[in-house]
Design an enzyme around this catalytic site. Structure first.
Site: not given
Ligand code: NAD
Length: 451
Positions: A250, A261
């Site tokens: 990430f 989400c």
């Protein structure tokens, strides 16, 4: 072997149902969408999820996995009833719980024997209590039931793998026995199992997604600074990722996060914080930075080709990330809206999401492939880093464009190579000159994680 019913046969419900069936259980997948169930009964899965179709067919053929629209049928033999319905944004930042409420009412009215109701949908803290009270209010008999929270962490694009090899299983309940009974369903996966109370389990999901979104906005903020100061964000992220306290996942700078989400879960957590009298200032910044990333692409286009009015801008990729057809809150949709505001014409191509985008934007110009989309374009924007875009014949693409401008919104390409083809290349905070030399073999341990 247990009898499991899954309510809601979307990305989470279908994957969960297929995995439980593959583990030897009897699974009924229930959905109110008749077309979806009809297609599943024919062996065609209505979503793009690598490997899922094979597992669904294998288990349906073995008689362990069936599909229905009937709650009477779905509830008849169920020992465990999983709720995996959608919890979209309610337009005001909060989670719209209408699908969860409907599912809980339908469970209640078809309750004839004791069951454990397991909530897999991502729901605001306190929803476990809401589900309990709806079932209590609507059930017609004295049948006991328990409610367990079991948030789902799978990622679209690798849902099967995530389901079969979860990092952890989280279970929350006021009824410890019920939570431990559900835990037994997962024992063969050999994942850590956390048994806690319902509210804590519900918060673990929101905190996890918001943390991951924060990492993405963090690296994007650093990228914006790198861009001004001449540092290369891919090297910065690589250098950070080796730190065991940080890790490499990430840390991909780009056009920001999207999908069904992260945006909705961050917004819902902000809403919960505000309702609780807290000021979610970090989460506000996370969302603001994410929106800035969409504008970054527009600014770069204007820098390269000037006023966008009347210009034709080609988008490579529409899905919010590779290996899915999901376009919910996708960066591409934001970019298209911004381009249209400026009077440009957007034309787009995606390997899997064309049907979904045509359903929500029937007026949008769509191309048949990655070459067609670029034809006559004033600029090309790489929006989704699909594998198939890595190996394109970019010389052919350049030859068909009106002006050879490539905005690489995911740093998919090697700037030197692209520039050598004659493109005007803009990456996300890449070093202004040549890219640093490729890492030697001993320095290739870092792999990046994607949302
Ligand atoms: P989805 O929209 O793909 O699927 C939801 C399904 O529920 C639809 O098929 C819909 O027809 C069905 N449904 C709605 N109301 C129903 C009812 N009353 N009875 C039976 N079926 C009903 O949603 P999804 O992406 O699978 O997400 C489900 C939940 O899981 C959400 O809360 C989401 O936040 C969470 N989640 C999603 C992901 C993901 O990657 N998609 C990952 C983790 C958690």
């Amino acid at each position: 072997m247990k009898n499991i019913t899954i309510i809601g046969t979307g990305y989470v419900g279908l994957t969960t149902g297929a995995c439980f069936a593959d583990m030897g259980n009897n699974v009924v997948c229930l959905d109110i969408d008749e077309a979806k169930i009809a297609s599943l009964r024919q062996g065609t899965i209505p979503i793009h999820e690598p490997g899922l179709q094979e597992v669904v067919i294998r288990n349906a053929d073995a008689g362990r996995l069936s599909f229905t629209t009937s709650y009477a049928e779905g509830m008849r033999d169920a020992e465990y009833v999983f709720i995996a319905v959608g919890t979209p944004s309610d337009g005001d930042g909060g989670a719209d719980l209408s699908q969860v409420r409907d599912a809980a009412r339908s469970i209640a009215t078809h309750l004839t024997h004791p069951v454990i109701v397991v909530n897999k949908s991502t729901v605001p803290i306190g929803t476990g209590d809401l589900v309990t009270s709806i079932i209590t209010e609507h059930k017609s008999s004295d049948v006991p039931f328990a409610v367990v929270s079991n948030p789902e962490f799978l990622r679209e694009g690798s849902a099967l793998l995530d389901c079969m090899r979860p990092d952890r299983v989280v279970l929350g309940s006021a009824d410890r026995d019920a939570a431990e009974t559900v835990a037994r369903l997962y024992l063969s996966l050999q994942a850590p199992i956390i048994v806690t109370d319902v509210r804590t389990a519900e918060m673990i999901k929101y905190a996890s997604n918001s943390f991951l979104a924060t990492r993405i906005s963090f690296i994007n903020e650093i990228a914006a600074v790198c861009e001004q100061l001449g540092a290369d964000i891919t090297e910065v992220a690589r250098g950070m990722g080796y730190d065991k306290r940080i890790g490499p996942a990430f840390l991909d700078a780009g056009l920001g996060f999207g999908g069904s989400c992260f945006p909705k879960d961050v917004r819902a957590l902000m809403r919960m914080a505000e309702d609780a009298g807290q000021h979610p200032q970090l989460l506000e910044a996370v969302m603001d930075i994410n929106q800035d990333r969409r504008r970054w692409a527009i600014d770069r286009l204007e820098e390269k080709i000037g006023d966008l009015r009347g210009k034709r801008i080609a988008l490579l990729g529409i899905a919010f990330k590779p290996n899915t057809d999901d376009i919910r809150d996708a960066a591409a949709l934001d970019l298209i809206a911004l381009l249209e505001e400026r009077g440009a014409t957007a034309v787009a191509y995606d390997p899997a999401a064309m049907e979904n985008v045509a359903a929500v934007r029937p007026d949008l110009l769509l191309a048949g492939d990655a070459y067609q989309v670029a034809e006559g374009a004033d600029a090309l924007v790489l929006v989704t880093e699909w594998n198939e875009f890595k190996a394109l014949d970019l010389a052919r693409i350049k030859a068909s464009m009106r002006t050879p401008v490539l905005v690489d919104g995911r740093n998919l390409y090697d700037p030197t190579q692209i520039r050598s083809l004659g493109f005007e290349y803009v990456g996300v905070a890449r070093a202004p000159e040549a890219t640093p030399p490729a890492a030697p073999a001993w320095d290739r341990r870092v792999s990046s994680g994607k949302a």
